[in-house]
Each structure stands twice: as C-alpha cells, then as structure tokens.
Design a protein around this motif. Structure first.
Motif, mmCIF file in Angstrom:
data_model
loop_
_atom_site.group_PDB
_atom_site.id
_atom_site.type_symbol
_atom_site.label_atom_id
_atom_site.label_comp_id
_atom_site.label_asym_id
_atom_site.label_seq_id
_atom_site.Cartn_x
_atom_site.Cartn_y
_atom_site.Cartn_z
ATOM 1 N N ARG A 1 0.849 -1.193 0.000
ATOM 2 C CA ARG A 1 0.000 0.000 0.000
ATOM 3 C C ARG A 1 0.876 1.231 0.000
ATOM 4 O O ARG A 1 2.074 1.169 0.253
ATOM 5 N N LEU B 1 11.320 3.187 -9.425
ATOM 6 C CA LEU B 1 11.553 1.928 -8.709
ATOM 7 C C LEU B 1 10.862 0.815 -9.488
ATOM 8 O O LEU B 1 9.851 0.267 -9.049
ATOM 9 N N PRO C 1 19.977 -9.818 -5.791
ATOM 10 C CA PRO C 1 21.427 -9.940 -5.647
ATOM 11 C C PRO C 1 21.926 -11.265 -6.227
ATOM 12 O O PRO C 1 21.212 -12.262 -6.221
ATOM 13 N N GLY D 1 15.765 -9.288 3.153
ATOM 14 C CA GLY D 1 15.611 -7.835 3.077
ATOM 15 C C GLY D 1 14.623 -7.333 4.106
ATOM 16 O O GLY D 1 13.704 -8.062 4.514
ATOM 17 N N SER E 1 11.073 -1.224 2.850
ATOM 18 C CA SER E 1 9.614 -0.958 2.880
ATOM 19 C C SER E 1 8.782 -2.156 2.432
ATOM 20 O O SER E 1 7.745 -2.465 3.043
ATOM 21 N N ALA F 1 9.507 -5.394 2.416
ATOM 22 C CA ALA F 1 9.567 -6.476 3.404
ATOM 23 C C ALA F 1 8.721 -6.107 4.621
ATOM 24 O O ALA F 1 7.958 -6.928 5.142
ATOM 25 N N GLN G 1 6.198 -4.232 4.905
ATOM 26 C CA GLN G 1 4.752 -4.338 4.675
ATOM 27 C C GLN G 1 4.307 -5.792 4.561
ATOM 28 O O GLN G 1 3.220 -6.145 5.005
ATOM 29 N N ARG H 1 19.922 -7.620 6.790
ATOM 30 C CA ARG H 1 21.295 -7.118 6.710
ATOM 31 C C ARG H 1 21.409 -5.788 7.447
ATOM 32 O O ARG H 1 22.327 -5.562 8.209
ATOM 33 N N THR H 2 20.448 -4.886 7.171
ATOM 34 C CA THR H 2 20.444 -3.597 7.871
ATOM 35 C C THR H 2 19.036 -3.347 8.397
ATOM 36 O O THR H 2 18.087 -3.328 7.605
ATOM 37 N N ARG I 1 14.689 5.797 2.981
ATOM 38 C CA ARG I 1 13.272 6.128 3.074
ATOM 39 C C ARG I 1 12.681 5.544 4.360
ATOM 40 O O ARG I 1 12.823 4.346 4.625
ATOM 41 N N ALA J 1 12.976 -9.509 -1.083
ATOM 42 C CA ALA J 1 12.448 -8.142 -0.877
ATOM 43 C C ALA J 1 13.651 -7.217 -0.971
ATOM 44 O O ALA J 1 13.904 -6.394 -0.101
ATOM 45 N N TYR K 1 15.451 -2.380 -5.639
ATOM 46 C CA TYR K 1 15.473 -1.965 -7.044
ATOM 47 C C TYR K 1 16.796 -1.335 -7.445
ATOM 48 O O TYR K 1 17.483 -0.724 -6.624
ATOM 49 N N TRP L 1 19.425 3.422 -1.627
ATOM 50 C CA TRP L 1 19.244 3.354 -3.088
ATOM 51 C C TRP L 1 19.211 4.752 -3.686
ATOM 52 O O TRP L 1 19.407 4.912 -4.892
ATOM 53 N N ASN M 1 22.981 0.404 -3.140
ATOM 54 C CA ASN M 1 22.497 -0.976 -2.977
ATOM 55 C C ASN M 1 22.875 -1.865 -4.162
ATOM 56 O O ASN M 1 22.650 -3.056 -4.131
HETATM 57 O O1 N01 Z 1 13.743 -2.066 -1.261
HETATM 58 P P1 N01 Z 1 14.905 -1.491 -0.318
HETATM 59 P P2 N01 Z 1 12.162 -2.047 -1.015
HETATM 60 N N1 N01 Z 1 21.780 -9.571 1.309
HETATM 61 O O2 N01 Z 1 16.054 -1.236 -1.230
HETATM 62 C C1 N01 Z 1 18.253 -5.925 1.506
HETATM 63 C C2 N01 Z 1 9.399 2.294 -2.129
HETATM 64 N N2 N01 Z 1 8.374 1.497 -1.504
HETATM 65 O O3 N01 Z 1 11.529 -2.745 -2.160
HETATM 66 O O4 N01 Z 1 19.721 -2.132 3.622
HETATM 67 C C3 N01 Z 1 20.908 -9.272 2.269
HETATM 68 O O5 N01 Z 1 14.422 -0.400 0.532
HETATM 69 C C4 N01 Z 1 18.611 -4.513 1.868
HETATM 70 O O6 N01 Z 1 19.580 -4.493 2.883
HETATM 71 P P3 N01 Z 1 20.585 -3.221 3.028
HETATM 72 C C5 N01 Z 1 10.124 3.101 -1.054
HETATM 73 O O7 N01 Z 1 10.534 4.309 -1.585
HETATM 74 C C6 N01 Z 1 7.398 2.148 -0.867
HETATM 75 O O8 N01 Z 1 11.805 -2.505 0.320
HETATM 76 O O9 N01 Z 1 21.021 -2.876 1.621
HETATM 77 N N3 N01 Z 1 20.014 -8.281 2.167
HETATM 78 C C7 N01 Z 1 17.254 -3.992 2.294
HETATM 79 O O10 N01 Z 1 16.944 -4.372 3.592
HETATM 80 C C8 N01 Z 1 11.274 2.181 -0.746
HETATM 81 O O11 N01 Z 1 12.367 2.810 -0.133
HETATM 82 C C9 N01 Z 1 6.435 1.465 -0.213
HETATM 83 O O12 N01 Z 1 21.664 -3.691 3.887
HETATM 84 C C10 N01 Z 1 20.019 -7.569 1.044
HETATM 85 C C11 N01 Z 1 16.318 -4.707 1.320
HETATM 86 O O13 N01 Z 1 17.028 -5.822 0.807
HETATM 87 C C12 N01 Z 1 11.597 1.631 -2.104
HETATM 88 O O14 N01 Z 1 10.335 1.452 -2.728
HETATM 89 C C13 N01 Z 1 6.459 0.079 -0.187
HETATM 90 C C14 N01 Z 1 20.895 -7.829 -0.012
HETATM 91 C C15 N01 Z 1 15.917 -3.817 0.156
HETATM 92 O O15 N01 Z 1 15.220 -2.721 0.624
HETATM 93 C C16 N01 Z 1 12.334 0.320 -2.114
HETATM 94 O O16 N01 Z 1 11.805 -0.522 -1.100
HETATM 95 C C17 N01 Z 1 7.463 -0.578 -0.858
HETATM 96 C C18 N01 Z 1 21.804 -8.879 0.165
HETATM 97 N N4 N01 Z 1 22.706 -9.176 -0.779
HETATM 98 C C19 N01 Z 1 8.420 0.142 -1.516
HETATM 99 N N5 N01 Z 1 20.641 -6.936 -1.000
HETATM 100 C C20 N01 Z 1 5.386 2.238 0.473
HETATM 101 O O17 N01 Z 1 4.785 3.124 -0.081
HETATM 102 C C21 N01 Z 1 19.654 -6.157 -0.577
HETATM 103 N N6 N01 Z 1 19.269 -6.526 0.657
HETATM 104 C C22 N01 Z 1 5.121 1.996 1.851
#
Ligand code: N01
Length: 540
Positions: free
Chosen positions: A64, A153, A159, A193, A196, A198, A200, A217-218, A336, A385, A388, A500, A505
C-alpha cells in the motif's frame, strides 16, 4: 520473457508519431492524455499486460502507499478527483490499480497503449531529428520526441547470491509478484531484506507461514501507519475544497501535506521533544520526519529521533536481544522511512525468527534453502524483498542512443547527468519523467509527475509551434544543475547511509545522490526556465 508478435498485440508494427512514451503507469497515462489534449499523436509502450506501472507489478501482501490517498491521486481533472471514492487513509495496491484502470477507461487511453511490449532500443536519427523506437513485439516506430515514463523503482534487484538458481522451492520478488497471489499456508518461508516492501509484507506472510525466517542485513526505521477506513466526512471536506488543498500541499516541503515543525530538536527540552515524537508516532506515517526542523541536517538532532524509535522497539518487542537486533544504528530518514502495520510486533510470534546477516552474509542459495554461517535454513519459499536498481535502472536497460550513436549508459557511466532531471546533453528531444536530478522520490510522486508531464507537454508544444526541430540542454546548464543537486544533498544527512538514493544498494553503481532535495523551489525553477524561452536549452 514472452515475445508477442505485433498481430497478438493487435497493433501496427510500425508507424510515425509525434511522441513515443515508454511506460503506462501514473506518468505514461497522464503524458498520453496531455499530449492528446494538445492535438499531438502518441503511442505508449508498456511491458506489463496491464496499465498501472509500479502498482501493476507490486502485488505482494500488504502493498500500500505511504502517502495518504486523498493526496496520492491525479488532480488534472476535477471531475476525476470528485467522482473517485477512496476507501482507506492509505490506499492499498489493488485500490490504486483499480483507480488507474478507471483513469485509462475514463479518458479512453487504451487505444494508444500497446501492452506486453518492452521497449528494447531508442535511437536518435540525427539526419531527420527523430527517435526510432524498437520493441520486443517487433515494432519499429518513429517519433519526433521520446518520453521515458519508466518509473523510479521499476527495475527489480535480485542480488547475485551464489547458487541463486539452484533453489527448487518457490521464489518471488516483491516487485514482480504473481497476479494470482501466493498461499504461504503451512510453508517455511524466508524473506531476504527489511526495506519498505519487506516491512509491509512480513506481518501478513507471518500469519500464514508455518515458519518465517527474516534475513536482515540492515535494520530499517519504521513508524506505524495507523491505517484506517477513510472517514467520509474528511473525504467530503477535502473534496469541497480540493483545489485549495492541492495548491497548499504544493507549497509544502516534499509537496506532501505534513505539518513541519519549524523548531530545532536540540533547543527543545527533552520532555517536550518526547511529547512531539509521541504525538507523531500516534498520528502515524511520514509526518514523523516533520517533528523537528533539523532532523535531516544535524546528526545530534537526528539521534534524538533514533533514540525515540529505538525505545519504541524495546517497548514493543518482548525479547531484548531481538529488539536490539531490530534497532537501526543509522540516520533516521536517510533511507526512506518505512511505514508499517504491526511490523515489530511480528517478531513476538513464535513462528518468526530474525536472522542477522549483517556480519555473516547469506553464503549461498541451496537446493533446499539458503545458508548463513554454515547453517542451512530449509525453506519452501524465498521472498526476495531486495529492492530496485532505482532511478536509472529501467532507463539504462533500454539501449538509448543519442547524437553520434552515443549510449546513455556511456554518458551516465559516472552517474546520471541531467538538466532538471528532465533532459540530457547529447539526447535531443528525449525527456524523462521524474528522472534523476528531479525531486521525484523525495516528494509525493503524483503531483511531481503531473508537474513534469505538463512541463514536457508545454515544451514539446513550444518547440513545434515555433518551428524548431530539436531541443537539448546545454553542457553548462546541465553541469551547473548536477553540481547544485549534489551541493544541496551534501548539506544534509542523506549521503550518510547506503541507500538506493545513492545507488549504494547495487554493486558497481556509481555513488551519486540521484534525487533533488528541493521541492517546492524546483517547480519555480522549471517554470522560470520555460518562461525564459527554455533557458539552458538549445533549440534548433
Ligand atoms: O527495497 P529497499 P524495497 N543480502 O532497497 C536488503 C518504495 N516502496 O523494495 O539495507 C541481504 O528499501 C537490503 O539491505 P541493506 C520506497 O521508496 C514504498 O523494500 O542494503 N540483504 C534492504 O533491507 C522504498 O524505499 C512502499 O543492507 C540484502 C532490502 O534488501 C523503495 O520502494 C512500499 C541484499 C531492500 O530494501 C524500495 O523498497 C514498498 C543482500 N545481498 C516500496 N541486497 C510504500 O509506499 C539487498 N538486501 C510503503
């Protein structure tokens, strides 16, 4: 990838248009509509089998928006904004997708949209001054202008884990979720991951899975959404004064209806500060970041917000060791801020295990699951999760060639360079909607998209009306803009984490802060450029 023939897509394989548009999300749909209003011909190419862009692909459980629905919608048509009824404070993905389909029908857009068609290449023909666009469906069309409405995005990142293709169970990426949904009942699920997407989906997957392993990871900061049904009285009031509501929001930082406290966190006495944070926590969502004026500028101020959220995590999560692992040590808001429904609470469930992979990364994906520190986690399903290749990923996947056959990939080898996030030297008549160097992801995307679409449409009209063939930014204007974007970001805490926004990332991606932190002054700048006969551009 399925390659459809032009016959199957029911479209002409070739043709000449004033404008070719890539993508049929919020940006592409409105671009088409606007160009038609100006009497121009346009064709939209969309890789998906339906319209909606990010809201077409992101069907993971709990998807959402984190901007309230009365704001996260088009304002170009008052009839549209009056007739559409949002049901929740934060709209769910299915509702936003319904809305976009409604828009496509209401404005009769579908007849100029070719679905199931990925644009593979766009080449500028210098002799005639037009673009040749080639697609996966075998189209080869020409257009004087090409508009990339490809989204910020939209290019998923998986990865390159060792053994990635070995897993024999089910695997998914949140950004490319099966349309029929996924039933996790009785399954052992691993989510990789904790961004956001994950945050949700984890609470909902946990309700179904027999066991859920979260590979973190973080840790990310997240504040509760407090989503609810949308009060019909609130909706009526906004609609009674929609134009004013929109106009006022456009003048607010980030273009979002958030109350920004002008006071510094550091001069505020601790008790009062806590009251402010509590209030924002109770209100929910992104307004948390508006609690104090210096949160994104001063590390010391930011620490007060970090401590507050860390305290909340300790209150919510029963096991202190898990609370500790879930607590970020990074700058609040520099990635974010996430917005959740029951995220931290989920870690109190007996069927959820948090695995910290910060110091011992995932070693490999195996046939049966994945391994960390030599231990194999057996899984029936893996959810990536993992985010991008943001802002430039989708653009650079297309073989875009400008003057002298130069590839955009080459021009942006050290990071994207644009004038206003709208255009790039060497690529005449090519526009990007919410491109790198524009405020885009640091704003409410929909008014930002509308502003870009209107600016681009006016610009195209101007070029043609004055009998010019081409428009392209000057090197000087582009250079000054890139420096300005960097300078503004450099004065904040944003470059301090591996986000990102910075391309951090994606291994090998140049580390450049891509969005422009300057809404609303950005709009004035764009208007001013246009008013001065497209200052900073060359027209020939
Ligand atoms: O992606 P992210 P997202 N090994 O890049 C982890 C929008 N959005 O799809 O932080 C292990 O934020 C990575 O870890 P780290 C919003 O703008 C909005 O969730 O790189 N883990 C991180 O935890 C958002 O910011 C909404 O250490 C690995 C995760 O994967 C943007 O989209 C909802 C890894 C990626 O998190 C992106 O969100 C959804 C590895 N090798 C999205 N590589 C809403 O409106 C990556 N990770 C609420």
């Amino acid at each position: 990838e399925v390659k459809l023939t032009p016959m199957e897509t029911n479209q002409e394989p070739s043709g000449e248009f004033d404008v070719a548009i890539v993508g049929a999300g919020f940006a592409g749909l409105y671009m088409l509509h606007r160009l038609r209003e100006l009497g121009l011909s346009a064709r939209v190419f969309e890789a998906g089998s339906g319209v909606g862009g990010t809201w077409f692909w992101n069907r993971y459980p709990g998807a959402r928006c984190d901007v309230e629905s009365m704001e996260y919608s088009y304002q170009f048509s008052d009839e549209l904004q009056q007739e559409w009824v949002w049901t929740e404070r934060y709209a769910s993905q299915p509702e936003i997708l319904r809305y976009l389909n409604h828009v496509a029908d209401r404005f009769d857009l579908r007849r100029d949209i070719q679905l199931n068609t990925r644009v593979l290449a766009a080449t500028f023909n210098e002799t005639v001054g037009h673009w040749i666009v080639e697609t996966s469906a075998g189209n080869r069309v020409t257009a004087q202008f090409c508009v990339m409405a490809t989204g910020c995005l939209s290019s998923t990142n998986t990865p390159n884990f060792k053994g990635r293709d070995r897993f024999t169970g089910l695997s998914y990426h949140t950004g490319n979720w099966p349309h029929e949904g996924v039933d996790f009942n009785g399954k052992r699920v691993g989510v990789i991951g904790t961004g956001s997407s994950a945050i949700q989906s984890i609470p909902l997957i946990a309700q179904q899975a027999s066991h859920l392993f979260v590979f973190q990871r973080t840790p990310a900061y997240t504040v509760p959404a407090h989503n609810s049904l949308l009060d019909s009285e609130v909706q009526r009031e906004v609609k009674a004064n929609y134009a004013n509501f929109r106009a006022r929001n456009k003048l607010l930082p980030f273009g979002i209806n958030i109350l920004h406290n002008e006071v510094s966190a550091l001069v505020t006495p601790p008790q009062e500060r806590r009251r402010e944070y509590e209030q924002r926590w109770a209100q929910g969502g992104l307004p948390f970041l508006g609690a104090f004026a210096d949160l994104l500028f001063s590390m010391e101020a930011n620490d007060t917000a970090a401590e507050f959220i860390q305290g909340k995590i300790r209150e919510i999560v029963d096991d202190p060791a898990i609370a500790e692992k879930l607590s970020p040590r990074t700058v609040v808001g520099c990635k974010r801020l996430c917005v959740d429904t029951g995220y931290y609470q989920t870690f109190n469930r007996s069927n959820v295990t948090l695995i910290d992979v910060s110091s011992s990364p995932i070693e490999e994906i195996t046939k049966r699951g994945l391994t960390v520190k030599g231990k194999e986690y057996e899984l029936d399903a893996i959810v990536f999760a993992t985010g991008y290749d943001a802002m430039t990923g989708s653009l650079l996947k297309i073989d875009i060639r400008g003057k002298g056959g130069r590839a955009l990939k080459q021009a942006w080898a050290e990071g994207p360079r644009t004038y206003l996030g709208l255009a790039t030297v060497g690529f005449p008549n090519l526009f990007t909607i919410t491109g790198p160097g524009s405020p885009s992801v640091l704003t409410n995307m929909i008014p930002s998209i509308e502003q870009h679409v209107e600016w681009i449409a006016d610009c195209i009209f101007y070029v043609r009306d004055r009998g010019f063939a081409c428009i392209e930014p000057t090197l000087a204007a582009q250079g000054a803009w890139v420096n300005h974007v960097n300078e503004v970001a450099g004065a904040t805490l944003f470059p301090r984490c591996n986000s990102w926004y910075l391309g951090a990332n994606i291994p090998s991606k140049p580390r450049v802060f891509m969005p422009y932190l300057g809404f609303p002054p950005y709009v004035e700048k764009c208007d001013d450029v246009a008013a001065k006969g497209y200052e900073g551009f060359v027209l020939i």
